[in-house]
Write an enzyme that holds these catalytic residues in place. Structure first.
Site, mmCIF file in Angstrom:
data_model
loop_
_atom_site.group_PDB
_atom_site.id
_atom_site.type_symbol
_atom_site.label_atom_id
_atom_site.label_comp_id
_atom_site.label_asym_id
_atom_site.label_seq_id
_atom_site.Cartn_x
_atom_site.Cartn_y
_atom_site.Cartn_z
ATOM 1 N N THR A 14 30.902 -19.113 15.573
ATOM 2 C CA THR A 14 30.948 -18.043 16.550
ATOM 3 C C THR A 14 30.357 -18.372 17.825
ATOM 4 O O THR A 14 30.876 -17.627 18.790
ATOM 5 C CB THR A 14 29.757 -17.014 15.884
ATOM 6 N N TYR A 27 36.374 -10.249 15.245
ATOM 7 C CA TYR A 27 36.258 -11.228 16.093
ATOM 8 C C TYR A 27 36.574 -12.568 15.460
ATOM 9 O O TYR A 27 36.772 -12.695 14.323
ATOM 10 C CB TYR A 27 34.885 -11.421 16.695
ATOM 11 N N SER A 60 32.761 -22.304 10.028
ATOM 12 C CA SER A 60 32.351 -23.341 9.365
ATOM 13 C C SER A 60 32.240 -23.409 7.844
ATOM 14 O O SER A 60 32.090 -24.160 7.125
ATOM 15 C CB SER A 60 30.800 -23.492 9.538
ATOM 16 N N THR A 93 27.533 -21.041 11.889
ATOM 17 C CA THR A 93 26.234 -20.840 11.089
ATOM 18 C C THR A 93 26.107 -20.920 9.739
ATOM 19 O O THR A 93 25.254 -21.188 9.122
ATOM 20 C CB THR A 93 25.320 -19.537 11.850
ATOM 21 N N ASP A 94 27.358 -20.520 9.469
ATOM 22 C CA ASP A 94 27.449 -20.221 7.844
ATOM 23 C C ASP A 94 26.913 -21.597 6.889
ATOM 24 O O ASP A 94 26.487 -21.486 5.945
ATOM 25 C CB ASP A 94 29.061 -19.859 7.315
ATOM 26 N N LYS A 166 19.867 -20.139 6.592
ATOM 27 C CA LYS A 166 20.532 -19.145 7.193
ATOM 28 C C LYS A 166 19.840 -18.016 6.435
ATOM 29 O O LYS A 166 20.056 -18.200 5.147
ATOM 30 C CB LYS A 166 22.009 -18.909 7.237
ATOM 31 N N GLU A 284 8.811 -27.890 -19.631
ATOM 32 C CA GLU A 284 10.228 -27.969 -20.054
ATOM 33 C C GLU A 284 11.272 -29.123 -19.423
ATOM 34 O O GLU A 284 12.140 -29.701 -19.821
ATOM 35 C CB GLU A 284 11.076 -26.435 -19.940
HETATM 36 N N1 DGL Z 1 32.833 -18.110 10.193
HETATM 37 C C1 DGL Z 1 31.429 -18.127 10.441
HETATM 38 C C2 DGL Z 1 31.020 -19.635 10.723
HETATM 39 O O1 DGL Z 1 31.554 -20.292 11.551
HETATM 40 C C3 DGL Z 1 31.148 -17.560 11.731
HETATM 41 C C4 DGL Z 1 29.457 -17.439 11.473
HETATM 42 C C5 DGL Z 1 29.015 -18.069 12.683
HETATM 43 O O2 DGL Z 1 29.415 -18.891 13.495
HETATM 44 O O3 DGL Z 1 27.693 -17.662 13.100
HETATM 45 O O4 DGL Z 1 30.076 -20.226 10.227
#
Ligand code: DGL
Length: 326
Positions: A14, A27, A60, A93-94, A166, A284
């Site tokens: 983004t 977008y 991403s 950011t993803d 995130k 466990e």
């Molecule tokens: N498609 C997402 C990415 O590139 C867009 C979100 C972002 O960049 O914040 O991770």
């Protein structure tokens, strides 16, 4: 700032995205080339010696081992380049959490490495991209930024990759860091560290391999069937991370199937689908041979387990030691 340059590795996201309209939601990330992006720096009066390199221009969600390999190679070269003082990686950011943590564990800490993104496209109302980038330049140019591992800069905060994730789908304040919180506060004109570097002069913790073993994440849910474990193993998983309930828990049948996977030589790490809180060892874990993820959420736990397996660390006791020292 000295004459030395800062390398900017652009991957898209983004921060390089275009909205086209203030009111539509469609977008597109990864539209603006790094040369055009950097030319904006002059417009906002930021004078820094930046050398851009376009690695990709994608969202991403599509970043993975191939691009990580190229980034790792380039970052290693930049680390060895006397004229380079720091590295910035622009990123969606993803999956910024995964890229940042992977590089955090596989690069030396001798120069600042800063991952930066944005939540609003470059032409969106109230876009955060240029400000986040100007902040990243401030951090990458600071010699005190070295010795902290890879850093992630968003919303005037500096996070350590070991802790960052995130935590919001839309807000500019999208990242959180558990358990230690941000390590610094930054604006384009100021930088305040909340403590001294803690990894000064550290070599890479693990060797980087492009070909890493397959590790699956199993997300726990009420009524989950053990078929999920069988499918992961049939799909070739060499390790499993449980994104468990609460303290890394799962239905009895899943825990039994996971214990069987451990007996077959497939390490199992218990993390949590809950955002905050440690997952510590339980009795466990000793009987079943599970590993507790401690502070790492499932995405970072998966990266660490891949790295350990790729580096020949397969014994659950040794794996636990590595998770416990995060
Ligand atoms: N498609 C997402 C990415 O590139 C867009 C979100 C972002 O960049 O914040 O991770």
């Amino acid at each position: 700032m000295s004459d030395k340059h800062i390398k900017v590795f652009a991957t898209g996201g983004t921060i390089a995205g275009v909205a086209g309209s203030a009111t539509r939601r469609d977008y597109r990330p990864g539209q603006i080339g790094i040369a055009d992006f950097l030319s904006e720096m002059d417009r906002i009066g930021l004078s820094a010696n930046l050398v851009g390199e376009q690695f990709a221009n994608i969202g991403s969600e599509d970043i993975g081992p191939q691009l990580w390999h190229r980034l790792h190679d380039a970052a290693t070269r930049a680390m060895a380049d006397e004229d380079c003082r720091g590295i910035i990686i622009t990123h969606g950011t993803d999956t910024a959490e995964e890229t940042a943590f992977l590089l955090d564990q596989t690069l030396p800490t001798t120069k600042p490495v800063v991952v930066v993104g944005a939540m609003r496209a470059a032409d969106a109302v109230g876009s955060d991209g240029l400000r986040n980038f100007a902040n990243a330049v401030r951090v990458a140019g600071d010699s005190d930024a070295a010795g902290r591992g890879v850093l992630l800069v968003m919303s005037d905060r500096v996070f350590a990759a070991r802790d960052a994730r995130k935590a919001h789908t839309e807000m500019t304040d999208a990242f959180k860091a558990f358990p230690r919180g941000p390590v610094g506060h930054v604006t384009p004109t100021s930088l305040e560290w909340f403590g001294p570097p803690w990894r000064t002069g550290e070599p890479a913790r693990y060797e980087f391999y492009e070909d890493m073993p397959k590790v699956s994440i199993l997300y726990a849910y009420a009524g989950m069937s053990p078929d999920n474990v069988a499918q992961a193993l049939e799909g070739g998983a060499k390790g499993i991370v449980l994104a468990g309930f609460g303290h890394g828990n799962a239905p009895r049948g899943i825990r039994d199937a996971l214990a069987e996977a451990v007996r077959q030589g497939v390490p199992v790490v218990r993390a949590s689908r809950v955002d905050e809180g440690l997952v510590d060892r339980e009795p466990e874990d000793d009987t079943a041979g599970f590993v507790a993820a401690r502070a790492l959420g499932p995405a970072r736990a998966r990266i660490l387990l891949q790295l350990l397996l790729a580096n020949g660390i397969t014994d659950p006791t040794r794996i636990q030691q590595e998770f416990s020292r995060r």
